[in-house]
Design a protein around this motif. Structure first.
Motif, short mmCIF file in Angstrom:
data_model
loop_
_atom_site.label_atom_id
_atom_site.label_comp_id
_atom_site.label_asym_id
_atom_site.label_seq_id
_atom_site.Cartn_x
_atom_site.Cartn_y
_atom_site.Cartn_z
N LEU A 32 56.22 32.89 36.62
CA LEU A 32 55.81 34.26 36.33
C LEU A 32 54.55 34.58 37.14
O LEU A 32 53.63 33.76 37.19
N LEU A 33 54.51 35.76 37.74
CA LEU A 33 53.32 36.29 38.39
C LEU A 33 52.87 37.47 37.56
O LEU A 33 53.56 38.50 37.50
N ILE A 34 51.74 37.33 36.89
CA ILE A 34 51.27 38.32 35.94
C ILE A 34 50.05 39.03 36.51
O ILE A 34 49.08 38.38 36.91
N LYS A 35 50.10 40.37 36.53
CA LYS A 35 48.97 41.15 37.04
C LYS A 35 48.20 41.75 35.88
O LYS A 35 48.76 42.47 35.06
N SER A 36 46.90 41.43 35.80
CA SER A 36 46.06 41.89 34.70
C SER A 36 44.62 42.03 35.19
O SER A 36 44.37 42.08 36.39
N THR A 37 43.71 42.08 34.23
CA THR A 37 42.29 42.19 34.56
C THR A 37 41.50 41.08 33.88
O THR A 37 41.96 40.50 32.88
N ALA A 38 40.33 40.83 34.38
CA ALA A 38 39.46 39.80 33.79
C ALA A 38 39.12 40.14 32.35
O ALA A 38 39.03 39.24 31.50
N MET A 80 36.15 46.80 38.28
CA MET A 80 37.44 46.34 37.85
C MET A 80 37.74 45.02 38.55
O MET A 80 37.70 44.93 39.76
N ASP A 81 38.00 44.00 37.76
CA ASP A 81 38.31 42.68 38.28
C ASP A 81 39.77 42.37 37.99
O ASP A 81 40.13 41.99 36.88
N VAL A 82 40.62 42.55 39.01
CA VAL A 82 42.05 42.30 38.85
C VAL A 82 42.32 40.82 39.06
O VAL A 82 41.74 40.18 39.94
N LEU A 83 43.21 40.27 38.22
CA LEU A 83 43.61 38.87 38.30
C LEU A 83 45.11 38.76 38.53
O LEU A 83 45.88 39.62 38.08
N LEU A 84 45.51 37.69 39.20
CA LEU A 84 46.90 37.28 39.29
C LEU A 84 47.00 35.99 38.49
O LEU A 84 46.34 35.00 38.83
N ILE A 85 47.76 36.01 37.41
CA ILE A 85 47.88 34.85 36.52
C ILE A 85 49.24 34.22 36.74
O ILE A 85 50.26 34.92 36.77
N LEU A 86 49.26 32.91 36.90
CA LEU A 86 50.49 32.17 37.14
C LEU A 86 50.82 31.31 35.93
O LEU A 86 49.93 30.68 35.34
N THR A 87 52.08 31.28 35.57
CA THR A 87 52.57 30.34 34.57
C THR A 87 54.03 30.04 34.90
O THR A 87 54.67 30.81 35.61
N ASN A 88 54.52 28.92 34.40
CA ASN A 88 55.92 28.53 34.58
C ASN A 88 56.55 28.36 33.22
O ASN A 88 55.94 27.82 32.30
N PRO A 128 50.85 24.46 28.63
CA PRO A 128 51.41 25.33 29.66
C PRO A 128 50.43 25.52 30.82
O PRO A 128 49.22 25.53 30.63
N GLU A 129 51.00 25.65 32.00
CA GLU A 129 50.19 26.03 33.15
C GLU A 129 49.80 27.49 32.98
O GLU A 129 50.66 28.36 32.83
N ILE A 130 48.50 27.76 32.97
CA ILE A 130 47.99 29.13 32.98
C ILE A 130 46.83 29.12 33.96
O ILE A 130 45.78 28.54 33.68
N VAL A 131 47.04 29.72 35.11
CA VAL A 131 46.04 29.72 36.18
C VAL A 131 45.78 31.16 36.58
O VAL A 131 46.72 31.91 36.86
N ALA A 132 44.52 31.55 36.61
CA ALA A 132 44.15 32.91 37.00
C ALA A 132 43.43 32.88 38.34
O ALA A 132 42.50 32.09 38.55
N LEU A 133 43.89 33.73 39.24
CA LEU A 133 43.29 33.85 40.57
C LEU A 133 42.67 35.24 40.70
O LEU A 133 43.30 36.25 40.35
N ASP A 134 41.45 35.30 41.20
CA ASP A 134 40.81 36.58 41.46
C ASP A 134 41.52 37.28 42.62
O ASP A 134 41.77 36.65 43.66
N VAL A 135 41.81 38.56 42.46
CA VAL A 135 42.34 39.36 43.55
C VAL A 135 41.13 39.94 44.27
O VAL A 135 40.43 40.80 43.72
N VAL A 136 40.85 39.44 45.46
CA VAL A 136 39.64 39.87 46.16
C VAL A 136 39.88 41.10 47.02
O VAL A 136 38.93 41.81 47.35
#
Length: 105
Positions: free
Chosen positions: A56-62, A1-9, A81-89
């Protein structure tokens, strides 16, 4: 499971609420935090701009990222739009499992 934190404004509360509700209802995200207004300063088309935005802080998966990105782009009024995904390590395993379980795979 690869959880992501996605950011957008978003430009306003209505847009932020609409995107948050749409991605959670579609099970593209387990949770979205709508943060208080921030002031963004950025360069756009050769000029320095300033705008008040709602993060917005969006929690999802890869596995859901492509569909989530498409939904944000569909609903977002910005040309780019800014859409940036960060891996939750790291994170609380039970929480990360909940995120994965609440989103479509």
């Amino acid at each position: 499971m690869d959880v992501l934190l996605i950011l957008t404004n978003c430009p306003d509360e209505d847009c932020a609420g609409a995107i948050a509700l749409a991605v959670v209802e579609a099970r593209l995200a387990a949770c979205v935090n709508i943060l208080p207004r921030v002031q963004s300063i950025y360069r756009w088309q050769g000029a320095v701009e300033s705008a008040s935005e709602i993060p917005l802080l969006i929690k999802s998966t890869a596995a859901n990222y492509a569909a989530l990105e498409a939904k944000i782009r569909e609903l977002h009024p910005y040309e780019l739009p800014e859409i940036v995904a960060l891996d939750v390590v790291r994170g609380l395993p039970d929480y990360l499992n909940w995120v994965a379980g609440e989103t479509i795979q």
